[in-house]
Design an enzyme around this catalytic site. Sequence first.
Site, mmCIF file in Angstrom:
data_model
loop_
_atom_site.group_PDB
_atom_site.id
_atom_site.type_symbol
_atom_site.label_atom_id
_atom_site.label_comp_id
_atom_site.label_asym_id
_atom_site.label_seq_id
_atom_site.Cartn_x
_atom_site.Cartn_y
_atom_site.Cartn_z
ATOM 1 N N ASP A 294 0.862 -1.180 0.000
ATOM 2 C CA ASP A 294 0.000 0.000 0.000
ATOM 3 C C ASP A 294 0.901 1.233 0.000
ATOM 4 O O ASP A 294 2.109 1.132 0.228
ATOM 5 C CB ASP A 294 -0.900 -0.006 1.240
ATOM 6 N N HIS A 295 0.315 2.370 -0.265
ATOM 7 C CA HIS A 295 0.988 3.656 -0.064
ATOM 8 C C HIS A 295 0.445 4.299 1.206
ATOM 9 O O HIS A 295 -0.770 4.374 1.389
ATOM 10 C CB HIS A 295 0.723 4.605 -1.239
ATOM 11 N N TYR A 468 -5.088 4.285 0.328
ATOM 12 C CA TYR A 468 -6.084 3.347 -0.201
ATOM 13 C C TYR A 468 -5.639 2.742 -1.522
ATOM 14 O O TYR A 468 -6.397 2.697 -2.491
ATOM 15 C CB TYR A 468 -7.449 4.037 -0.348
ATOM 16 N N HIS A 469 -4.390 2.237 -1.533
ATOM 17 C CA HIS A 469 -3.827 1.620 -2.735
ATOM 18 C C HIS A 469 -3.376 0.177 -2.458
ATOM 19 O O HIS A 469 -2.247 -0.185 -2.789
ATOM 20 C CB HIS A 469 -2.637 2.434 -3.238
ATOM 21 N N PRO A 470 -4.225 -0.678 -1.889
ATOM 22 C CA PRO A 470 -3.774 -2.054 -1.644
ATOM 23 C C PRO A 470 -3.586 -2.810 -2.955
ATOM 24 O O PRO A 470 -4.339 -2.624 -3.914
ATOM 25 C CB PRO A 470 -4.912 -2.657 -0.813
#
Length: 553
Positions: A294-295, A468-470
């Site tokens: 994630d980020h 919110y970058h899984p």
Amino acid sequence: MTDETYDYIVVGAGSAGCVLADRLSAEGTHRVLLLEHGGSDAGPFIQMPAALSYPMNMRRYDWGYRAEPEPQLGGRSLACPRGKVIGGSSSINGMVYVRGHACDFDGWEAAGAAGWGYRHVLPYYKRLEASHGGEAGWRGEAGPLHVTRGPCRNPLYQAFVEAGRQAGYELTADYNGAKQEGFGPMEMTVWQGRRWSAAKAYLAPARKRPNLRLVTRALAQRILLEGKRAVGVEYRRGGRLVLAKATREVVLAAGAINSPKLLQLSGVGDPARLEAAGVAPRHALPGVGENLQDHLELYVQQACTQPITLYSQLNLFSKARIGAEWLLFKRGHGASNHFESAAFIRSKAGVRYPDIQFHFLPVAIRYDGKAPAKTHGFQAHVGPMRSKSRGWVRLRSADPEAAPEIRFNYLSQPEDWADFRACIRLTREIFAQPAFDPYRGPEIAPGAEAESDAALDDFIREAVESAYHPCGTCRMGAPEDPGAVVDPECRVIGLEGLRIADSAIFPQITNGNLNGPSILVGEKASDHILGRDPLPPSNQAPWIHPDWETAQR
């Protein structure tokens, strides 16, 4: 219990699933079933770009997942919103469009994803895009996904770009073109004042075809396996259990959380963990659910001395006026996500391509719309792009309705802390440039007193949030790679008739927001599924800073 039969079954009507539904049904010869657990994307909260903070906080549109408490974040449990609606997360996201850097995809190829280097994916990006204002020759112009830029009417947007130039950084007119590195305009999936999700771009025209069937409110419970072949999907809708059969293939496009969850519910994964969760193992594939990435980001916030920020629009009267203008004319403040300038920079010399991303916003406010600063302000969302921390998605039980265990292990690597401290200090330097002199007030966050490494680490621990970058939980790689889940044609290794096509297959997270690369995966996977030759590779060479080995800027 009823039976249905199709050629292809696609699980998940999200960013990649909408693409697959469109491309697989386009010729009219294949019967395609698209399953989606959510419902309609109609309504102003999704369609109005400025309302982006609402749908991701509504159980109607969001799976409502939360990650496990994070030891490095003082036990905080961070939200992990995932779209549960037509369009998936493209219907609840911030609409920022970033392809990722060319080196990201070359890294995929080096990690075993043959055929996914930048030269291979660039033609697919051109196929999917309808770029408005992008760099000629590098961007698509006739694709289904409209990509636009904001009007940048607020002078703070240009002040941010000019401050970057004054600090010695590159400028870029199009970070999705030849040159990602630098300061410039940010792009968004907005068209004619509306969110332009994958549902709008791909699914809406495809739904007119009689050979595509969309079933909403459908919870996929397991993949039907006969030996080592996937033959369908069991799903529940209301009180009815349906066994949908696929004569050709099942394609999972349920995202980085739900694709590995569904594989594990079906007995595909690490046998010991499956047995511990009460699931009988059917196919050993230990990489399922691992490699979660994630980020993380935080906000560096500055007070603004002039009353020109969006703070003046946060009262109820202004929101009502903005909403009315958008409803009537699809213009005004409601027609933008307000991320209209951006930057990608390198954290230090010796880093070959950007590893820090900035979203600039002319207001001091959280991404989810909560807790705005009680004053005019501006902020940069900033975070490192390539953390080495890895987590997992694992079943808690065999109940299809139970949320899985999501553990990111944020900031578990020592260099993560140094990277975030660098992000804060580099942002402060940018905000200190002359371009911000007419606007700069006191620093709101972290606050002027936070100077030492220890003070910054305290702030980081309390303030970082997921971007919110899984991704990465069904990693693509060579078939002989013991940690890979799918091969370079998106086929689940060791099984027939089953593919995965969504952000779960990313070997490594890409620079920037993930909606663009997720749509790309749907486009490229559709050619693999249909047995078509891939688009011819490009010979265009991206820009790399000539002094990257010795200079940070």
